[in-house]
Enzyme design. Structure first.
Site, mmCIF file in Angstrom:
data_model
loop_
_atom_site.group_PDB
_atom_site.id
_atom_site.type_symbol
_atom_site.label_atom_id
_atom_site.label_comp_id
_atom_site.label_asym_id
_atom_site.label_seq_id
_atom_site.Cartn_x
_atom_site.Cartn_y
_atom_site.Cartn_z
ATOM 1 N N LYS A 59 -18.807 14.914 -44.057
ATOM 2 C CA LYS A 59 -18.208 14.649 -45.367
ATOM 3 C C LYS A 59 -19.277 14.364 -46.405
ATOM 4 O O LYS A 59 -19.021 14.443 -47.597
ATOM 5 C CB LYS A 59 -17.181 13.506 -45.294
ATOM 6 N N LYS B 147 -24.582 19.201 -38.404
ATOM 7 C CA LYS B 147 -23.205 18.758 -38.157
ATOM 8 C C LYS B 147 -22.348 18.948 -39.416
ATOM 9 O O LYS B 147 -22.838 18.710 -40.520
ATOM 10 C CB LYS B 147 -23.271 17.261 -37.790
ATOM 11 N N LYS C 147 -29.915 8.330 -41.226
ATOM 12 C CA LYS C 147 -29.330 7.858 -42.490
ATOM 13 C C LYS C 147 -30.334 7.100 -43.338
ATOM 14 O O LYS C 147 -30.348 7.224 -44.555
ATOM 15 C CB LYS C 147 -28.126 6.957 -42.216
#
Ligand code: TYM
Length: 345
Positions: A211, A208, A125
């Protein structure tokens, strides 16, 4: 009962389930199969189940305030529409129980910088831009440990991507117990079971389903209508070969494996049972079967979510009552923690 739940890790702790989802965007099929569906399975096993909307985690990256409120209610609606029952599970949002942040701080002082730096989600991230990431994003796994340990939870149903964070939670619990010479926190077990513990993007079998993926075609959203679901599955990336008859035939075929895993999870069968049925079929035949199954399973959930979203006051009342119940469990554990640490009470 799942295997994990039958064998509690520490006999002095009553089995208790805790898990959470970030209200940082819409719910995906990955959240549903990897987490919510499993939450529902665990609700009826005679164990206390506590499920949270982790809004304090969501703000580790920027959230528009109005959107965050809507997403939190939508997540609550998703929990309920999928089968979580506020009479049988405690459902609440994290920020209403202030002890999460309090215990999170204590664990910031227990966890080591090096442990956090090793977290793959942090590395993914923050990427090359770590200097600009929020301090909260770095400390996030200590808050997650607080979420779990604040209830002395012993079992944590999650998708595979959260396994490392639950293991870190065990490390934090063990270090706390060791540093203060107590046997106060349990070492919780991740419960990662079923055919869809890692649902992949429909556009790229090595990524993966998420969202936050910029491509909407990469995921099925729990709010997608039947046409959108069918179209995304029709367009999902595959390979030219027919489906194999055994699971080992899916090796090196990530996109095929993903669609079969999704089918198995939605139909509550093993991958082998699915392949015994569909082995030899082309994707042109299998995809419409998968689309029909997905629509049949997901559209009752999305229409119930839409109905619940018409009554935000009802959702808020459920969350307030859940927070009252959560606080009643959390507060004595928080008080005792502060006493152990040496705070004058
Ligand atoms: P989050 O919000 O990213 O995801 C919520 C849950 O959904 C699972 N999941 C998936 N499972 C299978 N395939 C996928 N593609 C997929 N995408 C998401 C996740 O594994 C997770 O179980 N840190 C957590 C939230 C959290 C938490 C906690 C979880 C905060 N405190 C305490 C358990 C206990 C997170 O970011 O999940």
């Amino acid at each position: 009962m799942t295997e994990g739940v039958q064998t509690p890790p520490a006999t002095q702790f009553t089995p208790r389930v805790f898990s959470g989802i970030q209200p940082s965007g819409g719910l995906t099929l990955g959240n549903y199969l990897g987490a919510i569906k499993r939450f529902v399975d665990m609700q009826d096993q005679g164990i206390q189940t506590i499920y949270c909307m982790v809004d304090l985690h969501a703000i580790t990256v920027w959230q528009d305030p109005a959107a965050l409120k809507r997403q939190t209610r939508e997540l609550a609606a998703g929990y309920i529409a999928a089968g979580l029952d506020p009479a049988r599970s405690i459902l609440f949002n994290q920020s209403q129980v202030s002890a999460h942040a309090e215990l999170g701080w204590v664990f910031n002082c227990v966890a080591r910088m090096g442990w956090m730096q090793r977290m793959t989600q942090w590395k993914d991230k923050a990427g090359k831009n770590a200097q600009n990431a929020s301090l909260g994003l770095f400390a996030y796994p200590a808050l997650m440990a607080a979420d779990i340990l604040l209830y002395h939870a012993t079992h944590v149903p999650v998708g595979e991507d959260q396994k490392q964070h639950v293991e870190l939670t065990r490390d934090i619990a063990a270090k706390f117990n060791h540093d203060f010479k107590v046997d106060f926190f349990p070492l919780p077990e991740p419960v990662i079971e079923g055919a869809a513990t890692r649902v992949m993007s429909l556009r790229d079998g090595s990524k993966k389903m998420s969202k936050s993926d910029p491509s909407d075609a990469s995921r099925i959203n729990m709010t997608d209508d039947a046409d959108a679901i069918a179209q995304k599955i029709r367009k999902a990336k595959t390979d030219p070969d027919a489906l194999p008859s055994e699971a080992k035939g899916l090796d090196e075929r990530p996109e095929a494996r993903n669609l079969v895993n999704i089918y198995a999870a939605l139909s509550e069968q093993t991958v082998d049972a699915v392949l015994a049925d569909v082995g030899g079929k082309q994707f042109s035949e299998f995809k419409p079967m998968l689309a029909d199954l997905a629509v049949a399973k997901l559209s009752p959930i999305s229409s119930e979510m839409a109905r619940l979203m018409q009554a935000p006051d009802e959702i808020d009342a459920i969350l307030r009552s859940g927070a009252d119940q959560a606080r009643a469990i959390a507060q004595p554990i928080m008080d005792r923690t502060l006493d152990i640490v040496g705070m004058v009470r």
